[in-house]
Design a protein around this motif. Structure first.
Motif, mmCIF file in Angstrom:
data_model
loop_
_atom_site.group_PDB
_atom_site.id
_atom_site.type_symbol
_atom_site.label_atom_id
_atom_site.label_comp_id
_atom_site.label_asym_id
_atom_site.label_seq_id
_atom_site.Cartn_x
_atom_site.Cartn_y
_atom_site.Cartn_z
ATOM 1 N N LEU A 19 30.889 78.057 1.270
ATOM 2 C CA LEU A 19 32.333 78.553 1.013
ATOM 3 C C LEU A 19 32.476 77.681 -0.484
ATOM 4 O O LEU A 19 32.139 76.504 -0.472
ATOM 5 N N PRO A 20 32.892 78.564 -1.214
ATOM 6 C CA PRO A 20 33.339 77.863 -2.562
ATOM 7 C C PRO A 20 34.481 77.168 -2.613
ATOM 8 O O PRO A 20 35.390 77.159 -1.774
ATOM 9 N N HIS A 21 34.582 76.085 -3.501
ATOM 10 C CA HIS A 21 35.875 75.033 -3.584
ATOM 11 C C HIS A 21 35.922 74.333 -2.416
ATOM 12 O O HIS A 21 36.973 73.722 -2.318
ATOM 13 N N LEU A 22 35.117 74.345 -1.336
ATOM 14 C CA LEU A 22 35.418 73.363 -0.323
ATOM 15 C C LEU A 22 34.216 72.404 -0.060
ATOM 16 O O LEU A 22 33.031 73.009 -0.385
ATOM 17 N N ILE A 56 30.002 73.488 3.245
ATOM 18 C CA ILE A 56 30.035 74.122 4.617
ATOM 19 C C ILE A 56 29.600 75.620 4.447
ATOM 20 O O ILE A 56 29.969 76.245 3.469
ATOM 21 N N GLU A 59 29.461 80.658 7.562
ATOM 22 C CA GLU A 59 29.849 81.051 8.824
ATOM 23 C C GLU A 59 30.081 79.916 9.787
ATOM 24 O O GLU A 59 30.306 80.042 10.821
ATOM 25 N N GLU A 60 30.051 78.827 9.272
ATOM 26 C CA GLU A 60 30.001 77.573 9.848
ATOM 27 C C GLU A 60 31.356 76.777 10.354
ATOM 28 O O GLU A 60 32.143 76.951 9.708
ATOM 29 N N LEU A 62 33.772 73.812 10.980
ATOM 30 C CA LEU A 62 34.103 72.910 10.148
ATOM 31 C C LEU A 62 33.415 71.630 10.685
ATOM 32 O O LEU A 62 32.586 70.466 10.122
ATOM 33 N N THR A 86 42.495 65.721 4.255
ATOM 34 C CA THR A 86 41.913 66.750 3.135
ATOM 35 C C THR A 86 42.550 66.296 2.010
ATOM 36 O O THR A 86 43.746 66.280 1.674
ATOM 37 N N GLY A 88 42.710 67.042 -2.004
ATOM 38 C CA GLY A 88 42.537 68.157 -2.862
ATOM 39 C C GLY A 88 43.444 68.165 -4.194
ATOM 40 O O GLY A 88 43.744 69.105 -4.856
ATOM 41 N N GLU A 89 43.393 66.865 -4.922
ATOM 42 C CA GLU A 89 43.788 66.779 -6.130
ATOM 43 C C GLU A 89 43.124 67.688 -7.134
ATOM 44 O O GLU A 89 41.708 67.915 -7.104
ATOM 45 N N PRO A 90 43.706 68.575 -7.973
ATOM 46 C CA PRO A 90 42.827 69.466 -8.688
ATOM 47 C C PRO A 90 42.022 68.991 -9.656
ATOM 48 O O PRO A 90 40.951 69.658 -9.632
ATOM 49 N N ARG A 120 36.461 73.154 -8.989
ATOM 50 C CA ARG A 120 37.466 72.529 -8.348
ATOM 51 C C ARG A 120 37.066 72.353 -7.004
ATOM 52 O O ARG A 120 36.795 73.587 -6.217
ATOM 53 N N VAL A 122 37.955 71.204 -2.878
ATOM 54 C CA VAL A 122 38.935 70.677 -1.848
ATOM 55 C C VAL A 122 38.076 69.870 -0.834
ATOM 56 O O VAL A 122 37.270 70.671 -0.231
ATOM 57 N N ILE A 124 37.237 68.125 2.918
ATOM 58 C CA ILE A 124 37.859 67.714 4.295
ATOM 59 C C ILE A 124 37.084 66.643 4.615
ATOM 60 O O ILE A 124 36.008 66.702 4.729
#
Lengths: 259, 259
Positions: A19-22, A56, A59-60, A62, A86, A88-90, A120, A122, A124
């Motif tokens: 997944l992008p951005h995570l 991540i 299809e996984e 967390l 979580t 997530g500061e930009p 960027r 974020v 978890i």
């Protein structure tokens, strides 16, 4: 394992697998005899330390991702991970020119600024506590070291990983009153000094020995056994164990300790 | 506000404004005289209830996003939101054929299955507690109702929003021992029955009146004022207030209450 191939695969195809951005990062605390440590990785060929983290799959779940990432990056298995925050500061995951250069050098191609690893992210975060003398962490293909570092003498860490450790420590200190964290960190039978040391170390402050023991006993959370530990000729303190039933009942009914 | 235009803008251009695969949901608890409620939205033209939620702008800080989303969707402002959990089951945000059809009907175009609104979404959750008689929530352009619903008589909710409320409630019940949650929910001066009712309602269980008051007083967390509340001819209970200094000291030193 072909390490270079793995790294190139991650960099070139990661965008279609994850997944992008995570991302997920893991704060693994290790306790042993009055010491509290945290598990860190050192990047290969770079003086950069980080928490074990990763991405991540599309299809996984967390929690599955967190366990897989911890296992892949450190070899640690069967660790009970709990999500705590979580981040997530930009700008939290902005990479320095040196890091971009380092990543580019792996594939021998200058990294496109649109590369998925430079977006960027974020993150978890999960934490866990384990008895560090009982596990043997191993670095993965991206790292040259994987080791326990003392919580109050941490090296410089990438991104906001220091904030993550601080937040995880706050959570651990809150949870130690609400969850049977001691179960995993003490032997089934333990002495009063052992459980006292555990709480002092995790809370990072002195606790009056007599009051602490009195409270645990009067609440019925631990019980004295008719058995002693033999330490030396003149020292054989009584052994105690958790009263699981009472402990769980107390946890359910609200708060347990006033220390 | 041109509501149709706003909705079409969100659906057609959202992918370039917001981070993909991520959302924020807010669980807003409302307390008033022994009632605990939660703020829900009802979708326009559909019998579907949800928490107020939305998406994170590309360059936006998570906390800012949460406050903006809450304000845009319910009108509520100046609410102290706390992050409590991130929900990420791979199938958590799958939409039913009816929902897809409903979304398609808004733009008069069948929704492409690759549409950003149909992707897997990981949701970062925030919660807050407020005095519901003091705020006036308003539905946004996507909703036809925005109202407080009783916590134990919730309508059917979309996705995993019911799990979110349960998890938020667990967090609130843990935090009520560690954070001065009462400050916002009681008047500056309150009677013992008032604070007792607040704790009972939030914890969802009966607490012995005498013991509860004794504990709060012996720990010095509240203090009795030389002042009474006039309820009726023969009823004028004493007023109390929080001892902020002691409360904060107790919170810092560990746990406060054993109830």
């Amino acid at each position: 394992m072909n390490e270079e191939k793995d790294t190139i695969e991650l960099m070139e195809n990661g965008h279609s697998i994850y997944l992008p951005h995570l991302s997920i990062d893991c704060v693994i605390f290790g306790y042993h005899e009055q010491q509290l440590k945290v598990l860190l990785l050192k990047w290969k060929n770079r003086n950069r330390w980080s928490l074990p983290g990763g991405f991540i799959k599309n299809e996984e779940n967390l929690r599955t991702a967190a366990s897989r990432i911890l296992k892949e990056r450190t070899g640690l298995d069967d660790i009970f991970l709990q999500q705590f925050h979580t981040f997530g500061e930009p700008t939290r995951s902005e990479r320095s020119p040196e890091d971009v250069e380092h990543l580019s050098s792996i594939t021998n191609t200058p990294l496109d600024m649109e590369h998925w690893l430079l977006k960027r992210t974020v993150s978890i975060c999960y934490y866990a506590v384990t008895e560090f003398s009982k596990v043997d962490p191993q670095p993965d293909f991206l790292s040259e070291q994987c080791e326990w570092q003392e919580i109050d003498r941490l090296p410089e860490l990438i991104f906001d990983h220091r904030d993550m450790i601080e937040e995880a420590l706050k959570t651990l200190r809150l949870h130690i009153y609400h969850q049977p964290i001691g179960y995993n960190l003490l032997s089934e039978k333990f002495t009063l000094p052992e459980i006292h040391d555990l709480y002092e170390t995790i809370l990072g402050k002195a606790l009056d020995r007599r009051n602490f023991a009195k409270k645990l006993l009067s609440l019925g959370l631990i019980k004295k056994l008719n058995e002693r530990k033999s330490i030396g000729a003149h020292r054989s303190p009584y052994l105690y164990k958790f009263d699981k039933r009472k402990y769980e009942k107390a946890l359910k009914s609200g708060i347990v300790l006033v220390i």
